[in-house]
Design a protein around this motif. Structure first.
Motif, short mmCIF file in Angstrom:
data_model
loop_
_atom_site.label_atom_id
_atom_site.label_comp_id
_atom_site.label_asym_id
_atom_site.label_seq_id
_atom_site.Cartn_x
_atom_site.Cartn_y
_atom_site.Cartn_z
N ASP A 1 -14.56 2.94 24.34
CA ASP A 1 -13.88 2.41 23.32
C ASP A 1 -13.08 3.16 22.50
O ASP A 1 -13.87 4.14 21.94
N HIS B 1 -7.75 -1.86 27.00
CA HIS B 1 -8.45 -0.93 28.00
C HIS B 1 -7.39 -0.58 29.15
O HIS B 1 -7.56 0.33 29.67
N GLU C 1 -25.63 8.81 35.65
CA GLU C 1 -24.67 9.49 36.53
C GLU C 1 -25.36 10.94 36.48
O GLU C 1 -25.29 11.20 37.75
N HIS D 1 -9.00 -6.51 23.39
CA HIS D 1 -9.67 -5.37 23.64
C HIS D 1 -9.54 -5.10 25.13
O HIS D 1 -9.35 -3.81 25.45
N GLY E 1 -15.50 1.46 29.55
CA GLY E 1 -16.30 2.68 29.66
C GLY E 1 -16.78 3.25 30.85
O GLY E 1 -17.10 4.32 31.10
N SER F 1 -16.95 -2.89 31.81
CA SER F 1 -17.43 -2.17 30.44
C SER F 1 -18.79 -2.57 30.23
O SER F 1 -19.43 -3.07 31.15
N GLY F 2 -19.39 -2.37 29.14
CA GLY F 2 -20.51 -2.94 28.74
C GLY F 2 -20.60 -4.43 28.74
O GLY F 2 -21.72 -4.88 28.91
N GLY F 3 -19.58 -4.92 28.24
CA GLY F 3 -19.52 -6.47 28.08
C GLY F 3 -19.03 -7.23 29.16
O GLY F 3 -18.99 -8.49 29.41
N GLY G 1 -22.06 -2.40 33.17
CA GLY G 1 -22.28 -1.57 32.25
C GLY G 1 -23.70 -2.26 31.66
O GLY G 1 -24.45 -1.43 31.37
N GLY H 1 -25.44 4.86 30.91
CA GLY H 1 -24.35 5.17 31.91
C GLY H 1 -24.13 6.56 32.23
O GLY H 1 -24.31 7.00 33.58
N ASP I 1 -27.22 -0.27 31.57
CA ASP I 1 -27.98 -0.07 30.40
C ASP I 1 -29.29 -0.62 30.22
O ASP I 1 -30.35 -0.02 29.72
N ASN J 1 -17.17 6.76 35.24
CA ASN J 1 -18.01 7.12 36.13
C ASN J 1 -17.28 7.77 37.59
O ASN J 1 -16.49 7.08 38.16
O1 KG4 Z 1 -15.73 -0.13 27.38
P1 KG4 Z 1 -17.14 0.43 26.50
O2 KG4 Z 1 -16.90 2.07 25.94
O3 KG4 Z 1 -17.60 -0.71 25.45
C1 KG4 Z 1 -17.47 -1.81 25.79
O4 KG4 Z 1 -16.60 -2.45 25.71
O5 KG4 Z 1 -18.66 -2.43 26.32
O6 KG4 Z 1 -18.28 0.72 27.55
C2 KG4 Z 1 -19.64 1.11 27.44
C3 KG4 Z 1 -20.26 0.79 28.63
C4 KG4 Z 1 -21.63 1.02 28.57
O7 KG4 Z 1 -22.28 0.14 29.30
C5 KG4 Z 1 -22.28 2.44 29.12
O8 KG4 Z 1 -23.29 2.85 29.57
C6 KG4 Z 1 -20.94 2.56 30.05
O9 KG4 Z 1 -19.97 2.06 29.52
N1 KG4 Z 1 -20.72 4.10 30.51
C7 KG4 Z 1 -20.90 4.47 31.78
C8 KG4 Z 1 -20.72 5.95 31.76
N2 KG4 Z 1 -20.19 6.14 30.42
C9 KG4 Z 1 -20.04 4.87 29.85
N3 KG4 Z 1 -21.41 3.89 32.90
C10 KG4 Z 1 -21.54 4.52 33.85
N4 KG4 Z 1 -21.12 6.12 33.98
C11 KG4 Z 1 -20.71 6.57 32.93
N5 KG4 Z 1 -20.40 7.84 33.15
#
Ligand code: KG4
Ligand code: ZN
Length: 325
Positions: free
Chosen positions: A292, A111, A180, A107, A260, A132-134, A159, A176, A163, A264
């Motif tokens: 994702d 990305h 923003e 994954h 993700g 990302s979130g993780g 992320g 996120g 969150d 930003n």
């Molecule tokens: O990559 P992703 O879609 O999923 C994972 O693989 O984790 O990332 C999700 C993360 C979440 O923590 C979300 O709050 C964050 O990306 N996120 C952002 C924005 N859009 C999504 N964080 C900051 N600014 C944003 N505009």
């Protein structure tokens, strides 16, 4: 060559088709609404949602596109075990009855390769940064399929911090984009201390604790915007400093951002400034390909097949799979 990509590593179900390296069709379904009430992703619920969604999404694709596919690419890690296992089982079934090869995709690598969806190709050697979130990881990327993981967070990902703080602020998961948006109206900034850690490794739980302490002293909702700005400046400023350190130590031609959080603008601008100071280019996918999605999985699988990589039906998921070293 036509590659069908499947993404189910967390809370987004996606299926996409890439033909000769070009995205031709994509469907996705997000589970945000379902997980909102729990304040974060509940693994069992995520698996059940993927289970319900995969077949209807596949039917939509089949209705639009009836050509024979050549391969199925599927995310096999890192991610939630139940969700990965469902996507993999679905992918194996398609590979079996279509009689085509299967390729297991990382994954995080997907990305990084998301930029190819927009016909942008990295200049090697480059630094891949996944936010990302993780995950929050820095990867030295010296050629197709050649990666060295050099820095990552030892605790929360960026992320994840956003969150968790968002939840405290009453913002539903994932926070996120709303954080923003809030910060765009900021009149000032409530400063939050940045990361003080040597080397390339990172830890963001200290910033999280400091931010929570600051937030609990805020008396008025009017200060939320200034707080949201301070939080992002602290997190993204800390990451940018780490990126700058890598640039100073290594011969790098470009920075590639993915994940993700890379959607930003404050982060993109901060990393952009570091790049211009060092005369480097910055490559970031459009926001829709930062989150994702299965298109990045399909293009990653396509690239792997061109590199001679494929798997057989004994392929298994690896929930803590690190990007190749
Ligand atoms: O990559 P992703 O879609 O999923 C994972 O693989 O984790 O990332 C999700 C993360 C979440 O923590 C979300 O709050 C964050 O990306 N996120 C952002 C924005 N859009 C999504 N964080 C900051 N600014 C944003 N505009
Ligand atoms: Zn992701």
């Amino acid at each position: 060559m036509i590659v069908l990509g499947i993404e189910t590593s967390c809370d987004d179900t996606g299926i996409a088709l890439v033909k000769d390296g070009i995205l031709i069709y994509e469907v996705r379904s997000t589970q945000e609404e379902v997980h909102k009430k729990f304040g974060g992703v509940v693994p069992e619920v995520a698996s059940r949602e993927h289970f319900k969604t995969l077949l209807p999404l596949y039917d939509i694709i089949k209705e639009k596109f009836s050509e024979h596919i050549d391969a199925v690419a599927v995310t096999v890690g890192p991610g939630l075990p139940g969700s990965l296992s469902l996507g993999l089982c679905f992918a194996k079934t398609i590979a079996l009855y279509e009689g085509v090869k299967i390729v297991g995709v990382n994954h995080l690598e997907a990305h990084l390769l998301a930029c190819l969806l927009e016909n942008r190709y990295p200049k090697f050697p480059c630094l891949g940064v996944i936010v990302s979130g993780g995950h929050t990881e820095m990867i030295l990327w010296s050629g197709w399929g050649v990666y060295k993981r050099i820095g990552w967070t030892v605790d929360d990902a960026i992320g994840e911090v956003i969150d968790k703080i968002g939840r405290e602020m009453g913002i539903s998961y994932p926070a996120g984009s709303e954080i923003e948006r809030l910060s765009q109206g900021a009149k000032g900034e409530i400063k939050i201390s940045k990361l003080k850690m040597e080397g390339y490794m990172m830890s963001f739980s200290g910033i999280k604790t400091a931010a929570l302490r600051v937030f609990r002293k805020i008396a008025s909702k009017e200060d939320y915007s200034a707080f949201a700005l301070g939080l992002q400046n602290s997190l993204f400023g800390s990451l940018s400093s780490k990126i700058e350190r890598v640039i100073e130590d290594h011969q790098i031609k470009e920075i590639v951002l993915g994940g993700g959080v890379a959607a930003n603008k404050i982060l993109r601008d901060k990393v952009g400034e570091v790049c211009s100071e060092h005369s480097l280019s910055l490559m970031v996918p459009s926001p829709k390909f930062c989150a994702d999605n299965a298109a990045m999985v399909a293009i990653c699988g396509y690239d792997m097949i061109l590199r001679g990589i494929s798997d057989d039906l004994s392929l298994d998921y690896r929930s803590d799979w690190k990007i190749k070293i």
